[in-house]
Design an enzyme around this catalytic site. Structure first.
Site, PDB file in Angstrom:
ATOM      1  N   LYS A 290       0.828  -1.217   0.000  1.00 55.52           N
ATOM      2  CA  LYS A 290       0.000   0.000   0.000  1.00 55.52           C
ATOM      3  C   LYS A 290       0.861   1.265   0.000  1.00 55.52           C
ATOM      4  O   LYS A 290       0.643   2.156  -0.827  1.00 55.52           O
ATOM      5  CB  LYS A 290      -0.914  -0.006   1.234  1.00 55.52           C
ATOM      6  CG  LYS A 290      -1.513   1.351   1.562  1.00 55.52           C
ATOM      7  CD  LYS A 290      -2.252   1.314   2.881  1.00 55.52           C
ATOM      8  CE  LYS A 290      -2.662   2.686   3.364  1.00 55.52           C
ATOM      9  NZ  LYS A 290      -1.568   3.468   3.965  1.00 55.52           N
ATOM     10  N   ASN A 291       1.805   1.349   0.913  1.00 60.68           N
ATOM     11  CA  ASN A 291       2.517   2.618   1.065  1.00 60.68           C
ATOM     12  C   ASN A 291       3.494   2.888  -0.081  1.00 60.68           C
ATOM     13  O   ASN A 291       3.935   4.021  -0.252  1.00 60.68           O
ATOM     14  CB  ASN A 291       3.210   2.696   2.431  1.00 60.68           C
ATOM     15  CG  ASN A 291       2.200   2.953   3.541  1.00 60.68           C
ATOM     16  OD1 ASN A 291       1.037   3.280   3.266  1.00 60.68           O
ATOM     17  ND2 ASN A 291       2.618   2.793   4.781  1.00 60.68           N
TER      18      ASN A 291
ATOM     19  N   ARG B 176      -4.319  10.116   3.551  1.00 61.42           N
ATOM     20  CA  ARG B 176      -3.061  10.751   3.946  1.00 61.42           C
ATOM     21  C   ARG B 176      -2.177  10.963   2.710  1.00 61.42           C
ATOM     22  O   ARG B 176      -1.545  12.002   2.553  1.00 61.42           O
ATOM     23  CB  ARG B 176      -2.362   9.802   4.931  1.00 61.42           C
ATOM     24  CG  ARG B 176      -1.077  10.331   5.454  1.00 61.42           C
ATOM     25  CD  ARG B 176      -1.225  10.866   6.854  1.00 61.42           C
ATOM     26  NE  ARG B 176      -0.059  11.637   7.225  1.00 61.42           N
ATOM     27  CZ  ARG B 176      -0.095  12.885   7.658  1.00 61.42           C
ATOM     28  NH1 ARG B 176      -1.227  13.514   7.785  1.00 61.42           N
ATOM     29  NH2 ARG B 176       0.999  13.499   7.984  1.00 61.42           N
TER      30      ARG B 176
ATOM     31  N   CYS C 139      -5.447   8.300   8.910  1.00 64.53           N
ATOM     32  CA  CYS C 139      -5.670   7.869  10.286  1.00 64.53           C
ATOM     33  C   CYS C 139      -5.226   8.946  11.265  1.00 64.53           C
ATOM     34  O   CYS C 139      -4.251   9.651  11.021  1.00 64.53           O
ATOM     35  CB  CYS C 139      -4.895   6.587  10.558  1.00 64.53           C
ATOM     36  SG  CYS C 139      -5.428   5.204   9.540  1.00 64.53           S
TER      37      CYS C 139
ATOM     38  N   ARG D 206      -0.241  15.224  13.098  1.00 60.07           N
ATOM     39  CA  ARG D 206       0.604  14.685  12.021  1.00 60.07           C
ATOM     40  C   ARG D 206       0.933  15.823  11.060  1.00 60.07           C
ATOM     41  O   ARG D 206       0.337  15.955   9.999  1.00 60.07           O
ATOM     42  CB  ARG D 206      -0.118  13.548  11.286  1.00 60.07           C
ATOM     43  CG  ARG D 206      -0.353  12.325  12.142  1.00 60.07           C
ATOM     44  CD  ARG D 206      -1.062  11.222  11.375  1.00 60.07           C
ATOM     45  NE  ARG D 206      -0.172  10.458  10.517  1.00 60.07           N
ATOM     46  CZ  ARG D 206      -0.572   9.479   9.713  1.00 60.07           C
ATOM     47  NH1 ARG D 206      -1.852   9.157   9.632  1.00 60.07           N
ATOM     48  NH2 ARG D 206       0.293   8.825   8.960  1.00 60.07           N
ATOM     49  N   PRO D 207       1.892  16.653  11.433  1.00 63.54           N
ATOM     50  CA  PRO D 207       2.200  17.820  10.597  1.00 63.54           C
ATOM     51  C   PRO D 207       2.854  17.410   9.279  1.00 63.54           C
ATOM     52  O   PRO D 207       3.350  16.283   9.152  1.00 63.54           O
ATOM     53  CB  PRO D 207       3.188  18.612  11.452  1.00 63.54           C
ATOM     54  CG  PRO D 207       3.783  17.647  12.405  1.00 63.54           C
ATOM     55  CD  PRO D 207       2.792  16.542  12.598  1.00 63.54           C
ATOM     56  N   ILE D 208       2.842  18.342   8.314  1.00 65.77           N
ATOM     57  CA  ILE D 208       3.574  18.092   7.063  1.00 65.77           C
ATOM     58  C   ILE D 208       4.640  19.179   6.848  1.00 65.77           C
ATOM     59  O   ILE D 208       4.991  19.510   5.728  1.00 65.77           O
ATOM     60  CB  ILE D 208       2.622  17.981   5.835  1.00 65.77           C
ATOM     61  CG1 ILE D 208       1.782  19.256   5.654  1.00 65.77           C
ATOM     62  CG2 ILE D 208       1.749  16.760   5.910  1.00 65.77           C
ATOM     63  CD1 ILE D 208       1.157  19.360   4.252  1.00 65.77           C
ATOM     64  N   ASP D 209       5.142  19.711   7.967  1.00 67.27           N
ATOM     65  CA  ASP D 209       6.119  20.799   7.861  1.00 67.27           C
ATOM     66  C   ASP D 209       7.382  20.380   7.113  1.00 67.27           C
ATOM     67  O   ASP D 209       7.995  21.197   6.415  1.00 67.27           O
ATOM     68  CB  ASP D 209       6.477  21.326   9.264  1.00 67.27           C
ATOM     69  CG  ASP D 209       7.007  20.221  10.166  1.00 67.27           C
ATOM     70  OD1 ASP D 209       6.319  19.189  10.312  1.00 67.27           O
ATOM     71  OD2 ASP D 209       8.107  20.378  10.712  1.00 67.27           O
ATOM     72  N   GLN D 210       7.788  19.119   7.222  1.00 65.22           N
ATOM     73  CA  GLN D 210       9.011  18.683   6.525  1.00 65.22           C
ATOM     74  C   GLN D 210       8.782  18.584   5.011  1.00 65.22           C
ATOM     75  O   GLN D 210       9.694  18.818   4.232  1.00 65.22           O
ATOM     76  CB  GLN D 210       9.500  17.344   7.085  1.00 65.22           C
ATOM     77  CG  GLN D 210       9.886  17.402   8.552  1.00 65.22           C
ATOM     78  CD  GLN D 210      10.929  18.476   8.839  1.00 65.22           C
ATOM     79  OE1 GLN D 210      11.988  18.515   8.213  1.00 65.22           O
ATOM     80  NE2 GLN D 210      10.615  19.379   9.762  1.00 65.22           N
TER      81      GLN D 210
ATOM     82  N   ASP E  23       3.275   0.596  12.241  1.00 59.94           N
ATOM     83  CA  ASP E  23       2.041   0.059  11.650  1.00 59.94           C
ATOM     84  C   ASP E  23       1.768  -1.392  12.075  1.00 59.94           C
ATOM     85  O   ASP E  23       0.735  -1.957  11.700  1.00 59.94           O
ATOM     86  CB  ASP E  23       2.100   0.149  10.116  1.00 59.94           C
ATOM     87  CG  ASP E  23       1.906   1.580   9.622  1.00 59.94           C
ATOM     88  OD1 ASP E  23       1.650   2.467  10.450  1.00 59.94           O
ATOM     89  OD2 ASP E  23       2.012   1.807   8.398  1.00 59.94           O
TER      90      ASP E  23
ATOM     91  N   ARG F 247      -9.206   0.508   3.610  1.00 59.58           N
ATOM     92  CA  ARG F 247      -8.251   1.446   3.009  1.00 59.58           C
ATOM     93  C   ARG F 247      -6.930   0.751   2.713  1.00 59.58           C
ATOM     94  O   ARG F 247      -6.172   1.203   1.864  1.00 59.58           O
ATOM     95  CB  ARG F 247      -7.965   2.597   3.989  1.00 59.58           C
ATOM     96  CG  ARG F 247      -9.085   3.596   4.127  1.00 59.58           C
ATOM     97  CD  ARG F 247      -8.596   4.819   4.895  1.00 59.58           C
ATOM     98  NE  ARG F 247      -7.226   5.064   4.533  1.00 59.58           N
ATOM     99  CZ  ARG F 247      -6.241   5.362   5.386  1.00 59.58           C
ATOM    100  NH1 ARG F 247      -6.495   5.507   6.656  1.00 59.58           N
ATOM    101  NH2 ARG F 247      -5.014   5.562   4.967  1.00 59.58           N
TER     102      ARG F 247
END
Ligand code: UD1
Length: 434
Positions: free
Chosen positions: A22-23, A93, A117, A122-126, A308, A400
């Site tokens: 999946k990922n 996500r 999830c 769960r930031p996305i600053d990076q 996970d 999912r």
């Protein structure tokens, strides 16, 4: 509400084939937007997250067709920059990969802040730091991310990630492939799906080196061409069946796996007394009569124990006599499933990122929630070992990420029935894909 009803007390026996990862798939599908030509992608998992991403690509003008049950062709030659279906983006996500792929392809991106999830913040600053370093202006407003390559095209840069982030590493890789010059990502994540994304991009003409180490170097190229690529097997799906076999005291041969990717899971399972034998592309797992507790299980970036797999092990350790301790090293709030397990008789205490399990108490069936994807899979395992009947709701989370989960488990001897609100039997419909 969509539900699974599980009659517990069955041991799993037989053979199960693992689907594509999946990922990896959820990054490779958006990355196909960079390719001028036909990408034939094999071993695609048929799950709702891939369905959603393919639908988004179709809305952007891609042609997508299934060649057989796990092979698709994506042709993004005719894709255009336009508003994408934001309600779909918001659900998952991995829609954050569209920031990198739209910027790389069009020099512009508008996406929603990612869904998925909820394990706390769960930031996305990076991701944003990376895109800015590549020369994009990025603004977050009203729940949307707006990004624009200031010179019309991104430029290579040296980027040090302040956190080891799977998503940021892959997103920057995607964006940098067509950038002018060389990009170096330092403190990169090393998960198998990062190597898989690099292999996919390289097979379409990119120049990505060092994936799988903490320094990834990307030499930008002018364009990518079509080709054929096969996605690696899903490490977490495999691990989930390994735990299910161990928990039910069954014996299952898990095929289409890369045993090297499962090493941390196999090692912890062996500590519980579970028999694990590795073959070239399969693992055999046999649950012991009596599970042993484990001293300390801590989740970490690869090659450490994957976050996970944490909820599935939480269930397993409830069955092992004695006290086990799990430390969550990645997320702030990934023990919500513990409340559900308590309804089934588990004795578990949580303090922040540490969970202490007093194992060996019998689990009994109860109505419970699938709090998120992996927590939902964990509840299915709990339901299979519990006495009586367990009803799990919100199972759309599970779908999912697990292809034909109930069908595969029932083929191994589980007793699970699906009840969808609308009477459907198959939710992955790919309505917009021929
Ligand atoms: C991905 C996986 C998810 C898995 C996780 C860790 C996908 C779609 N999801 O999620 O299944 O649980 O890797 O293996 O592939 N962080 C920041 N800022 C950022 C990005 C991340 O602070 O910009 C933090 C996160 O909050 C978390 C840690 O870094 O604490 C790791 O997150 P990351 O590896 O990015 O996970 P995801 O890509 O969200």
């Amino acid at each position: 509400m969509d539900q699974y009803t599980i009659h517990g007390g069955t041991r799993l026996h037989g053979e199960v084939e693992i689907s594509g990862a999946k990922n990896a798939a959820v990054a490779i599908i958006p990355a196909a937007l960079l390719v001028q030509g036909v990408c034939r992608i094999e071993n695609i998992p048929r799950i709702s997250d891939t369905d959603t991403l393919l639908t988004i690509l179709v809305e952007l003008g891609a042609r997508v067709s299934y060649i057989n049950k796990s092979t698709i062709e994506i042709d993004c030659t005719g894709a255009r920059y336009q508003d994408a279906p934001y309600d779909l983006m918001r659900k998952i996500r991995a829609s954050y990969y569209l920031i990198g792929s739209m910027l790389g392809r069009f020099g512009n991106a508008k996406t929603t802040m990612p869904g998925g999830c909820n394990f706390g913040v769960r930031p996305i600053d990076q991701h944003i730091k990376g895109m800015r370093a590549l020369g994009a202006q990025v603004d977050v407003k009203n729940g949307f991310v707006y990004a624009e390559a200031l010179d019309g095209r991104l430029h290579g840069a040296r980027i040090y990630l302040d956190k080891v982030s799977v998503g940021a590493t892959m997103n920057i890789m995607i964006a940098a492939v067509l950038a002018q010059g060389r990009t170096i990502i330092e403190n990169a994540a090393r998960e198998p799906h990062i190597v898989d994304l690099a292999n996919f991009l390289n097979s379409m003409g990119a120049d990505v080196r060092g994936a799988g180490t903490d320094t990834i170097k990307i030499n930008g190229v002018e364009s990518l061409h079509g080709g054929t690529y096969s996605i690696i097997p899903d490490q977490i799906e495999a691990g989930t069946y390994m735990v299910a076999a161990a928990a039910t005291g069954g014996e299952v041969l898990i095929t289409n796996v890369i045993p090297k990717h499962l090493e941390s899971i196999s090692a912890k399972l062996r500590e519980t007394g579970t028999f694990v034998e590795e073959y070239e592309e399969a693992v055999l797992v046999r649950g012991p009569e009596k599970l042993h507790r484990v001293n300390n299980l801590k989740t970490m970036p690869y090659p450490g124990f994957p976050t996970d797999m944490q909820p599935q092990f939480g269930v397993l350790l409830c069955l092992a006599e004695g006290t086990s301790v799990i430390t969550e090293g990645i997320y702030d709030n990934r023990f919500k499933y513990v409340n559900e397990l308590r309804k089934m008789g588990a004795e578990v205490q949580v303090d922040g990122r540490v969970c202490v399990i007093d194992g060996g108490h019998k689990l009994s069936g109860a109505p419970v929630h699938a709090c998120d994807l992996r927590a939902g899979a964990a509840m299915v395992i709990a339901g299979m070992v519990a006495g009586g009947t367990t009803v799990i709701d919100d199972v759309h989370f599970i779908e999912r990420g697990y292809e034909r989960f109930v069908e595969k488990l029932n083929a191994l001897g589980a007793d699970i029935t699906i009840d969808y609100d609308d009477g459907d039997t198959d939710r992955v419909s790919l309505s917009s894909v021929s």
